[in-house]
Design a protein around this motif. Structure first.
Motif, PDB file in Angstrom:
ATOM      1  N   ILE A   1      -8.695  24.911 -10.376  1.00 33.12           N
ATOM      2  CA  ILE A   1      -7.101  25.554 -10.381  1.00 33.12           C
ATOM      3  C   ILE A   1      -6.312  24.725 -10.611  1.00 33.12           C
ATOM      4  CG2 ILE A   1      -5.539  26.398  -8.791  1.00 33.12           C
ATOM      5  CD1 ILE A   1      -8.060  27.261  -6.897  1.00 33.12           C
ATOM      6  N   ALA A   2      -6.245  23.267 -10.867  1.00 34.48           N
ATOM      7  CA  ALA A   2      -5.140  22.604 -11.053  1.00 34.48           C
ATOM      8  C   ALA A   2      -5.363  22.565 -12.533  1.00 34.48           C
ATOM      9  CB  ALA A   2      -5.303  21.134 -10.621  1.00 34.48           C
ATOM     10  N   ARG A   3      -6.739  22.303 -13.197  1.00 33.55           N
ATOM     11  CA  ARG A   3      -6.866  21.998 -14.572  1.00 33.55           C
ATOM     12  C   ARG A   3      -6.414  23.396 -15.384  1.00 33.55           C
ATOM     13  NH1 ARG A   3     -12.853  21.889 -15.265  1.00 33.55           N
ATOM     14  NH2 ARG A   3     -12.636  20.239 -13.753  1.00 33.55           N
ATOM     15  N   PHE A   4      -6.668  24.475 -14.904  1.00 27.92           N
ATOM     16  CA  PHE A   4      -6.436  25.726 -15.676  1.00 27.92           C
ATOM     17  C   PHE A   4      -4.956  26.074 -15.398  1.00 27.92           C
ATOM     18  CE2 PHE A   4     -11.231  25.496 -15.819  1.00 27.92           C
ATOM     19  CZ  PHE A   4     -11.210  25.274 -17.307  1.00 27.92           C
ATOM     20  N   ASN A   5      -4.410  25.896 -14.364  1.00 27.74           N
ATOM     21  CA  ASN A   5      -2.977  26.155 -13.902  1.00 27.74           C
ATOM     22  C   ASN A   5      -3.173  27.476 -13.785  1.00 27.74           C
ATOM     23  OD1 ASN A   5      -0.310  25.541 -13.502  1.00 27.74           O
ATOM     24  ND2 ASN A   5       0.473  25.916 -15.455  1.00 27.74           N
ATOM     25  N   TYR A   6      -3.989  28.260 -12.827  1.00 27.60           N
ATOM     26  CA  TYR A   6      -3.846  29.615 -12.481  1.00 27.60           C
ATOM     27  C   TYR A   6      -2.637  29.926 -11.718  1.00 27.60           C
ATOM     28  CZ  TYR A   6      -8.993  29.656 -13.762  1.00 27.60           C
ATOM     29  OH  TYR A   6     -10.258  29.374 -14.378  1.00 27.60           O
ATOM     30  N   ARG A   7      -1.775  30.903 -12.169  1.00 29.72           N
ATOM     31  CA  ARG A   7      -0.465  31.366 -11.478  1.00 29.72           C
ATOM     32  C   ARG A   7      -0.882  32.017  -9.916  1.00 29.72           C
ATOM     33  NH1 ARG A   7       3.716  35.781 -13.037  1.00 29.72           N
ATOM     34  NH2 ARG A   7       5.369  34.889 -11.859  1.00 29.72           N
ATOM     35  N   ASN A   8      -2.092  33.021  -9.949  1.00 32.54           N
ATOM     36  CA  ASN A   8      -2.200  33.499  -8.758  1.00 32.54           C
ATOM     37  C   ASN A   8      -3.713  33.757  -8.774  1.00 32.54           C
ATOM     38  OD1 ASN A   8      -2.719  35.786 -10.587  1.00 32.54           O
ATOM     39  ND2 ASN A   8      -0.854  36.396 -10.522  1.00 32.54           N
ATOM     40  N   VAL A   9      -4.245  34.177  -7.478  1.00 34.34           N
ATOM     41  CA  VAL A   9      -5.780  34.544  -7.514  1.00 34.34           C
ATOM     42  C   VAL A   9      -6.400  35.563  -8.715  1.00 34.34           C
ATOM     43  CG1 VAL A   9      -7.467  35.455  -5.801  1.00 34.34           C
ATOM     44  CG2 VAL A   9      -5.619  34.153  -5.009  1.00 34.34           C
ATOM     45  N   ALA A  10      -5.555  36.432  -8.940  1.00 37.52           N
ATOM     46  CA  ALA A  10      -6.459  37.359  -9.760  1.00 37.52           C
ATOM     47  C   ALA A  10      -6.516  36.528 -11.240  1.00 37.52           C
ATOM     48  CB  ALA A  10      -5.159  38.405 -10.114  1.00 37.52           C
ATOM     49  N   GLU A  11      -5.450  35.859 -11.613  1.00 42.11           N
ATOM     50  CA  GLU A  11      -5.823  34.940 -12.675  1.00 42.11           C
ATOM     51  C   GLU A  11      -7.137  34.129 -12.651  1.00 42.11           C
ATOM     52  OE1 GLU A  11      -2.605  32.962 -14.238  1.00 42.11           O
ATOM     53  OE2 GLU A  11      -1.589  34.908 -14.802  1.00 42.11           O
ATOM     54  N   ALA A  12      -7.334  33.407 -11.388  1.00 41.98           N
ATOM     55  CA  ALA A  12      -8.666  32.796 -11.275  1.00 41.98           C
ATOM     56  C   ALA A  12     -10.091  33.407 -11.382  1.00 41.98           C
ATOM     57  CB  ALA A  12      -8.345  31.966  -9.928  1.00 41.98           C
ATOM     58  N   LEU A  13      -9.628  34.682 -10.819  1.00 40.70           N
ATOM     59  CA  LEU A  13     -10.817  35.704 -11.053  1.00 40.70           C
ATOM     60  C   LEU A  13     -11.431  35.871 -12.423  1.00 40.70           C
ATOM     61  CD1 LEU A  13     -10.428  38.011  -7.792  1.00 40.70           C
ATOM     62  CD2 LEU A  13     -11.812  35.997  -7.964  1.00 40.70           C
ATOM     63  N   ARG A  14     -10.684  35.668 -13.206  1.00 40.98           N
ATOM     64  CA  ARG A  14     -10.978  36.134 -14.635  1.00 40.98           C
ATOM     65  C   ARG A  14     -12.297  35.093 -14.930  1.00 40.98           C
ATOM     66  NH1 ARG A  14      -7.136  39.255 -17.231  1.00 40.98           N
ATOM     67  NH2 ARG A  14      -5.147  39.372 -16.370  1.00 40.98           N
ATOM     68  N   SER A  15     -12.372  33.997 -14.558  1.00 40.96           N
ATOM     69  CA  SER A  15     -13.423  33.066 -14.711  1.00 40.96           C
ATOM     70  C   SER A  15     -14.774  33.652 -14.215  1.00 40.96           C
ATOM     71  CB  SER A  15     -13.099  31.907 -14.298  1.00 40.96           C
ATOM     72  OG  SER A  15     -13.056  31.638 -12.840  1.00 40.96           O
ATOM     73  N   VAL A  16     -14.908  34.630 -13.322  1.00 36.16           N
ATOM     74  CA  VAL A  16     -15.935  35.076 -12.565  1.00 36.16           C
ATOM     75  C   VAL A  16     -16.739  36.194 -13.495  1.00 36.16           C
ATOM     76  CG1 VAL A  16     -16.962  36.258 -10.654  1.00 36.16           C
ATOM     77  CG2 VAL A  16     -14.979  34.353 -10.331  1.00 36.16           C
ATOM     78  N   PRO A  17     -18.108  35.889 -13.754  1.00 33.25           N
ATOM     79  CA  PRO A  17     -18.821  36.703 -14.435  1.00 33.25           C
ATOM     80  C   PRO A  17     -18.788  38.233 -13.985  1.00 33.25           C
ATOM     81  CG  PRO A  17     -20.079  34.863 -14.539  1.00 33.25           C
ATOM     82  CD  PRO A  17     -18.927  34.600 -13.350  1.00 33.25           C
ATOM     83  N   GLY A  18     -18.658  39.146 -14.542  1.00 35.15           N
ATOM     84  CA  GLY A  18     -18.757  40.622 -14.109  1.00 35.15           C
ATOM     85  C   GLY A  18     -17.526  41.211 -13.499  1.00 35.15           C
ATOM     86  N   MET A  19     -16.447  40.206 -13.169  1.00 33.81           N
ATOM     87  CA  MET A  19     -15.141  40.576 -12.617  1.00 33.81           C
ATOM     88  C   MET A  19     -14.192  41.316 -13.576  1.00 33.81           C
ATOM     89  SD  MET A  19     -14.325  40.460  -9.345  1.00 33.81           S
ATOM     90  CE  MET A  19     -14.825  39.189  -8.467  1.00 33.81           C
ATOM     91  N   VAL A  20     -13.770  42.567 -13.199  1.00 32.72           N
ATOM     92  CA  VAL A  20     -13.102  43.165 -14.119  1.00 32.72           C
ATOM     93  C   VAL A  20     -11.508  43.213 -13.618  1.00 32.72           C
ATOM     94  CG1 VAL A  20     -12.540  45.564 -15.172  1.00 32.72           C
ATOM     95  CG2 VAL A  20     -14.706  44.944 -14.694  1.00 32.72           C
ATOM     96  N   ILE A  21     -10.797  42.575 -14.168  1.00 32.38           N
ATOM     97  CA  ILE A  21      -9.087  42.603 -13.957  1.00 32.38           C
ATOM     98  C   ILE A  21      -8.286  43.086 -14.767  1.00 32.38           C
ATOM     99  CG2 ILE A  21      -7.088  40.711 -13.444  1.00 32.38           C
ATOM    100  CD1 ILE A  21     -10.691  39.552 -13.240  1.00 32.38           C
ATOM    101  N   THR A  22      -7.452  44.019 -14.251  1.00 29.61           N
ATOM    102  CA  THR A  22      -6.391  44.846 -15.004  1.00 29.61           C
ATOM    103  C   THR A  22      -5.041  44.652 -14.644  1.00 29.61           C
ATOM    104  OG1 THR A  22      -8.464  46.538 -15.405  1.00 29.61           O
ATOM    105  CG2 THR A  22      -6.110  47.210 -16.148  1.00 29.61           C
ATOM    106  N   GLU A  23      -4.127  44.708 -15.407  1.00 31.00           N
ATOM    107  CA  GLU A  23      -2.681  44.699 -15.071  1.00 31.00           C
ATOM    108  C   GLU A  23      -2.215  46.094 -15.330  1.00 31.00           C
ATOM    109  OE1 GLU A  23      -0.692  41.535 -17.239  1.00 31.00           O
ATOM    110  OE2 GLU A  23      -2.064  40.063 -16.812  1.00 31.00           O
TER     111      GLU A  23
END
Length: 277
Positions: A34-56
């Motif tokens: 989380i510190a290395r990639f500077n995720y702003r929120n949980v939704a952005e962190a979940l982009r790194s999970v295979p198969g997770m679909v994140i839409t704004e």
């Protein structure tokens, strides 16, 4: 394989298990990542999970719809989200309000995602995936007894993005306290499709307290409470409306956990929780 065997997870069995031996497909996002990639929120962190679909979606950059393996992201009836074991899934309207999750990214110890069914452990809406967020204890934030930890952060970006956070931690003899506050604001999109200025900014304020008290060598109380407020400007106006349909949302929660390590291999836990939106 060495990294998998040394990495411990809790979500798959509710017991500390090495990731290699866990009976489920699990992705773990650590505090270091989380510190290395500077995720702003949980939704952005979940982009790194295979198969997770994140839409704004909707009118602001901060409104997310998320689901696993292409399910219905607007109403994720088969995915659960927990913070320290407490579900923040809103069953009445079949949704997860990602922007109102009362957790600051710097205060997250890990995010574990079960990529598959876990309804037997976490309920009927945990069929496709489970996201379990574990926060840092006062000891992890402040250090040893008698020490004080203070941390602040300011992030400013394009689109009117301003994120600030203040964290205070103190460890007394048998009691550790974490107090953190964060503020997020975002101006949303700049212009409408016709070139007019959009009315779609968002402001979020959240304050959270955690008290961890050691009753004796084998038992402890863990108390968490918090309040989050959100103010949203709504762009769309129906012909019969005389003003923008802006709205406010307030959410609070309270969790009381009691832990008792009965033996080396056996423990007892009791939990009382309450949430409202």
């Amino acid at each position: 394989l060495n990294k998998l065997s040394s990495s411990h997870i809790l979500t798959s069995t509710k017991l500390k298990t090495s990731q290699r031996d866990a009976p489920a497909a699990i992705t773990k996002i650590t505090a270091e990542q989380i510190a290395r990639f500077n995720y702003r929120n949980v939704a952005e962190a979940l982009r790194s999970v295979p198969g997770m679909v994140i839409t704004e979606t909707h009118t602001s950059q901060l409104i997310y719809t998320i689901n696993y393996h292409g399910g219905n992201a607007a109403t994720p009836r088969r995915m659960n989200v927990l913070i320290d074991g407490v579900s923040f899934y809103q069953s009445g309207i079949a949704r997860i309000h990602w922007e109102l999750l009362p957790v600051e990214m710097d205060n997250i110890f890990s995010i574990e995602v079960i990529r598959g069914p876990a309804a037997s452990l976490y309920g009927s809406n945990s069929f496709s995936a489970v996201v379990n967020i574990t926060t840092k204890t006062p000891q992890q934030n402040a250090g040893n007894k008698g020490e004080l930890g203070i941390k602040s952060k300011v992030f400013i970006g394009e689109g009117g993005i301003v994120d600030t956070a203040i964290q205070w931690g103190k460890v007394f003899n048998d009691t550790g306290i974490n107090l953190n506050y964060f503020h997020r604001e975002d101006d949303g999109f700049d212009l409408t499709s016709t070139g007019e200025k959009r009315h779609d900014s968002k402001v979020i304020d959240s304050i959270n307290l955690r008290v961890l008290h050691e009753l004796n060598l084998n038992s402890r109380l863990d108390i968490k409470t918090g309040l989050t407020k959100e103010r949203v400007q709504e762009q769309w106006v129906a012909p019969y409306q005389t003003s923008y349909p802006d709205y406010k949302v307030k959410a609070h929660y309270f969790v009381l956990n009691y832990y008792n390590d009965l033996t080396i291999n056996n423990s007892f836990q009791a939990k009382l929780s309450q949430r409202s939106h």
